[in-house]
Write a protein that holds these residues in place. Sequence first.
Motif, PDB file in Angstrom:
ATOM      1  N   GLU A 205       0.827  -1.207   0.000  1.00 60.11           N
ATOM      2  CA  GLU A 205       0.000   0.000   0.000  1.00 60.11           C
ATOM      3  C   GLU A 205       0.857   1.251   0.000  1.00 60.11           C
ATOM      4  O   GLU A 205       0.506   2.252  -0.623  1.00 60.11           O
ATOM      5  N   ASN A 206       1.982   1.202   0.670  1.00 61.28           N
ATOM      6  CA  ASN A 206       2.823   2.394   0.791  1.00 61.28           C
ATOM      7  C   ASN A 206       4.235   2.189   0.245  1.00 61.28           C
ATOM      8  O   ASN A 206       5.135   2.976   0.537  1.00 61.28           O
ATOM      9  N   GLY A 207       4.434   1.138  -0.552  1.00 58.65           N
ATOM     10  CA  GLY A 207       5.768   0.909  -1.072  1.00 58.65           C
ATOM     11  C   GLY A 207       5.846  -0.357  -1.903  1.00 58.65           C
ATOM     12  O   GLY A 207       4.827  -0.949  -2.262  1.00 58.65           O
ATOM     13  N   ALA A 208       7.065  -0.774  -2.204  1.00 54.45           N
ATOM     14  CA  ALA A 208       7.285  -1.984  -2.990  1.00 54.45           C
ATOM     15  C   ALA A 208       8.697  -2.478  -2.735  1.00 54.45           C
ATOM     16  O   ALA A 208       9.605  -1.695  -2.400  1.00 54.45           O
ATOM     17  N   TYR A 209       8.886  -3.807  -2.916  1.00 52.11           N
ATOM     18  CA  TYR A 209      10.196  -4.406  -2.671  1.00 52.11           C
ATOM     19  C   TYR A 209      10.513  -5.445  -3.736  1.00 52.11           C
ATOM     20  O   TYR A 209       9.634  -6.160  -4.214  1.00 52.11           O
ATOM     21  N   PHE A 210      11.794  -5.502  -4.088  1.00 49.84           N
ATOM     22  CA  PHE A 210      12.324  -6.577  -4.912  1.00 49.84           C
ATOM     23  C   PHE A 210      13.158  -7.492  -4.027  1.00 49.84           C
ATOM     24  O   PHE A 210      13.901  -7.027  -3.167  1.00 49.84           O
ATOM     25  N   TRP A 211      13.023  -8.803  -4.232  1.00 51.65           N
ATOM     26  CA  TRP A 211      13.842  -9.750  -3.497  1.00 51.65           C
ATOM     27  C   TRP A 211      13.965 -11.033  -4.312  1.00 51.65           C
ATOM     28  O   TRP A 211      13.284 -11.215  -5.308  1.00 51.65           O
ATOM     29  N   TYR A 212      14.880 -11.884  -3.912  1.00 55.86           N
ATOM     30  CA  TYR A 212      15.060 -13.148  -4.618  1.00 55.86           C
ATOM     31  C   TYR A 212      15.427 -14.243  -3.632  1.00 55.86           C
ATOM     32  O   TYR A 212      15.867 -13.978  -2.498  1.00 55.86           O
ATOM     33  N   GLU A 213      15.227 -15.487  -4.074  1.00 54.75           N
ATOM     34  CA  GLU A 213      15.621 -16.614  -3.249  1.00 54.75           C
ATOM     35  C   GLU A 213      16.100 -17.750  -4.158  1.00 54.75           C
ATOM     36  O   GLU A 213      15.559 -17.958  -5.248  1.00 54.75           O
ATOM     37  N   PRO A 214      17.132 -18.470  -3.749  1.00 49.17           N
ATOM     38  CA  PRO A 214      17.643 -19.573  -4.572  1.00 49.17           C
ATOM     39  C   PRO A 214      16.688 -20.762  -4.546  1.00 49.17           C
ATOM     40  O   PRO A 214      16.025 -21.023  -3.534  1.00 49.17           O
ATOM     41  N   ARG A 215      16.604 -21.479  -5.651  1.00 51.66           N
ATOM     42  CA  ARG A 215      15.809 -22.706  -5.682  1.00 51.66           C
ATOM     43  C   ARG A 215      16.402 -23.747  -4.753  1.00 51.66           C
ATOM     44  O   ARG A 215      15.667 -24.515  -4.112  1.00 51.66           O
ATOM     45  N   ASP A 216      17.721 -23.760  -4.679  1.00 55.45           N
ATOM     46  CA  ASP A 216      18.419 -24.656  -3.759  1.00 55.45           C
ATOM     47  C   ASP A 216      18.898 -23.827  -2.572  1.00 55.45           C
ATOM     48  O   ASP A 216      19.851 -23.054  -2.685  1.00 55.45           O
ATOM     49  N   PRO A 217      18.252 -23.929  -1.421  1.00 52.87           N
ATOM     50  CA  PRO A 217      18.597 -23.064  -0.273  1.00 52.87           C
ATOM     51  C   PRO A 217      19.984 -23.315   0.289  1.00 52.87           C
ATOM     52  O   PRO A 217      20.478 -22.509   1.087  1.00 52.87           O
ATOM     53  N   THR A 218      20.625 -24.403  -0.102  1.00 52.24           N
ATOM     54  CA  THR A 218      21.966 -24.689   0.422  1.00 52.24           C
ATOM     55  C   THR A 218      23.047 -23.927  -0.343  1.00 52.24           C
ATOM     56  O   THR A 218      24.201 -23.882   0.093  1.00 52.24           O
ATOM     57  N   VAL A 219      22.688 -23.334  -1.482  1.00 47.88           N
ATOM     58  CA  VAL A 219      23.664 -22.606  -2.302  1.00 47.88           C
ATOM     59  C   VAL A 219      23.626 -21.128  -1.934  1.00 47.88           C
ATOM     60  O   VAL A 219      22.555 -20.516  -1.851  1.00 47.88           O
ATOM     61  N   LEU A 220      24.796 -20.551  -1.713  1.00 43.33           N
ATOM     62  CA  LEU A 220      24.910 -19.149  -1.336  1.00 43.33           C
ATOM     63  C   LEU A 220      24.995 -18.282  -2.592  1.00 43.33           C
ATOM     64  O   LEU A 220      25.860 -18.479  -3.444  1.00 43.33           O
ATOM     65  N   TRP A 221      24.074 -17.321  -2.696  1.00 42.48           N
ATOM     66  CA  TRP A 221      24.044 -16.380  -3.808  1.00 42.48           C
ATOM     67  C   TRP A 221      24.301 -14.968  -3.300  1.00 42.48           C
ATOM     68  O   TRP A 221      24.063 -14.657  -2.141  1.00 42.48           O
ATOM     69  N   ARG A 222      24.747 -14.122  -4.217  1.00 42.24           N
ATOM     70  CA  ARG A 222      24.897 -12.703  -3.891  1.00 42.24           C
ATOM     71  C   ARG A 222      24.735 -11.868  -5.159  1.00 42.24           C
ATOM     72  O   ARG A 222      24.975 -12.342  -6.276  1.00 42.24           O
ATOM     73  N   GLN A 223      24.285 -10.636  -4.982  1.00 38.48           N
ATOM     74  CA  GLN A 223      24.209  -9.660  -6.062  1.00 38.48           C
ATOM     75  C   GLN A 223      25.024  -8.462  -5.617  1.00 38.48           C
ATOM     76  O   GLN A 223      24.782  -7.897  -4.544  1.00 38.48           O
ATOM     77  N   VAL A 224      26.001  -8.068  -6.448  1.00 37.64           N
ATOM     78  CA  VAL A 224      26.957  -7.042  -6.042  1.00 37.64           C
ATOM     79  C   VAL A 224      26.972  -5.898  -7.045  1.00 37.64           C
ATOM     80  O   VAL A 224      27.048  -6.126  -8.266  1.00 37.64           O
ATOM     81  N   LEU A 225      26.916  -4.670  -6.542  1.00 36.06           N
ATOM     82  CA  LEU A 225      27.055  -3.470  -7.363  1.00 36.06           C
ATOM     83  C   LEU A 225      28.507  -3.020  -7.300  1.00 36.06           C
ATOM     84  O   LEU A 225      28.984  -2.558  -6.264  1.00 36.06           O
ATOM     85  N   LYS A 226      29.214  -3.166  -8.412  1.00 41.67           N
ATOM     86  CA  LYS A 226      30.631  -2.821  -8.460  1.00 41.67           C
ATOM     87  C   LYS A 226      30.827  -1.312  -8.644  1.00 41.67           C
ATOM     88  O   LYS A 226      29.898  -0.579  -8.998  1.00 41.67           O
ATOM     89  N   SER A 227      32.060  -0.855  -8.443  1.00 41.38           N
ATOM     90  CA  SER A 227      32.357   0.568  -8.511  1.00 41.38           C
ATOM     91  C   SER A 227      32.343   1.115  -9.933  1.00 41.38           C
ATOM     92  O   SER A 227      32.486   2.320 -10.128  1.00 41.38           O
ATOM     93  N   ASN A 228      32.160   0.239 -10.948  1.00 44.36           N
ATOM     94  CA  ASN A 228      31.996   0.706 -12.331  1.00 44.36           C
ATOM     95  C   ASN A 228      30.532   0.777 -12.744  1.00 44.36           C
ATOM     96  O   ASN A 228      30.216   1.047 -13.906  1.00 44.36           O
ATOM     97  N   GLY A 229      29.616   0.493 -11.815  1.00 42.00           N
ATOM     98  CA  GLY A 229      28.193   0.579 -12.084  1.00 42.00           C
ATOM     99  C   GLY A 229      27.559  -0.721 -12.548  1.00 42.00           C
ATOM    100  O   GLY A 229      26.338  -0.786 -12.715  1.00 42.00           O
ATOM    101  N   THR A 230      28.359  -1.759 -12.777  1.00 45.84           N
ATOM    102  CA  THR A 230      27.834  -3.046 -13.230  1.00 45.84           C
ATOM    103  C   THR A 230      27.383  -3.880 -12.038  1.00 45.84           C
ATOM    104  O   THR A 230      28.073  -3.935 -11.017  1.00 45.84           O
TER     105      THR A 230
END
Length: 466
Positions: A205-230
């Motif tokens: 109602e007052n906002g929105a969120y993006f999120w993700y989850e791995p299909r395999d919960p035992t695998v560690l994932w990450r999303q990283v914003l590098k200093s070049n913008g990628t």
Amino acid sequence: MLDGEYLISTNGKFQLGFFSIPNSNNRYLGVRTTDPHKTVIWIANAEHPIINGTGMLYLSQDGALTIGNNIGLIIWSTGSLVSRGEPQACLLDSGFLVLNDTKTGKFLWQSIYQLFDTLLPHVPLGYMKLLDTMLEIQLSSWNITEIDPSPGQYVRKLDPTRRYELVTYKGSEVFYRTGPWDGYRWNGFPKMTQDLVKFMVTPGENGAYFWYEPRDPTVLWRQVLKSNGTTYRSYLNGSDWMEYWKAPDDSTPSYAICGPYGIYLDGDCECVVEAQFHPKNGKSWNNRIFSDGCERNAPLNNGTSHKFVAVGNVKLPDTINAFSAETTSKSECESWCQKNSSCMAYAYIGWQGCLAWLGDIIDMQQYLDGGDTLYIRVAGKRGEKPIKVLTTVAVSIGSFLFLIIVILAIRYIIIRWLQNRPIDMNETRLFEFYKFNTIRDATGNFNDENIIGRGQLGPVYKVMLC
């Protein structure tokens, strides 16, 4: 907690403690992975490192979490949070630090409020309106990757000024945007799949969120914003981080490179509907400077009929000036846009429904496969519909006349063939010719008693010919 001590998450994947970045003696408090890479996930005092000394972490009775150096100076603090019981600091299995009140069970503070350059699974990236303020949870790049963790010039967030788009800013300028969310993927990332990772955008109602989850919960994932913008998404495979995707990639043009009503296709810029638009600055366009974009061949005005031209496989324009119209179908969406003179384009995409652009459109890319269909308002020709009607009538009359000519030609050929072929005396004499006197005598001088019927050419008589 003293420098050299660690707080370990229950699943054993993360640790909170003091550390230094390679080639630096500065000390930081943060969260790292426990694998041999010791990958940095979050830093509390990225802007205020402990220089030439050691650190200590304090948790006060009122719920304030504080970093001090070895001479007693406060380096960083969450501030007083007014705990009503005994405050407690926990490192969750998600990799983030939280403070809660053991008496009320409420969270006092979470490190996701101060996101770093890394987004881990189940962690929301988004915004929430609180009274007159906007709370935004966003990623911030390092100033210099692997060297200086202070905030860099790039920020990535689910932009509240747009229609559910992840946008990377370089300072105050847009560097990259994903296109709007369609319920399964970002419109501007047609290769995106959900085979290994589930992605979600959750509106509120007052906002929105993006999120993700791995299909395999035992695998560690990450999303990283590098200093070049990628932005990179990767997962830990044994002792190595494996890249899954990055954005922007080599096929992605710079933001708005083709200007208004320009579209990027296979390394070049074109006007989005070449029959209706032309480069605004032809000289610059020929010199491959496309920022001025394209303009209409015919202006939109009340004396011109309007129509919509479909452009397929498109990364939809920047939604900064898009509006979500309340319609239930594509036809209703077009009708809404048609009735609003400021509506220059529309698209109907599953999750969001009707998107209408109220003004010039910019930052489009066309793919060989993927994307969505954009319908662009253009000027029609004066008298276009009556001309079409007259053309249809002319074609119909011409077809009818042609059919009559064909029938007459076939009739002529048959008659000529019957007249010229050899006559077999044993055949029925249907086409013999008789003198008038012979016919008159055979009908009894056309006596009415010999009439057996009537046709369009007159009475039909019964005769006896020998």
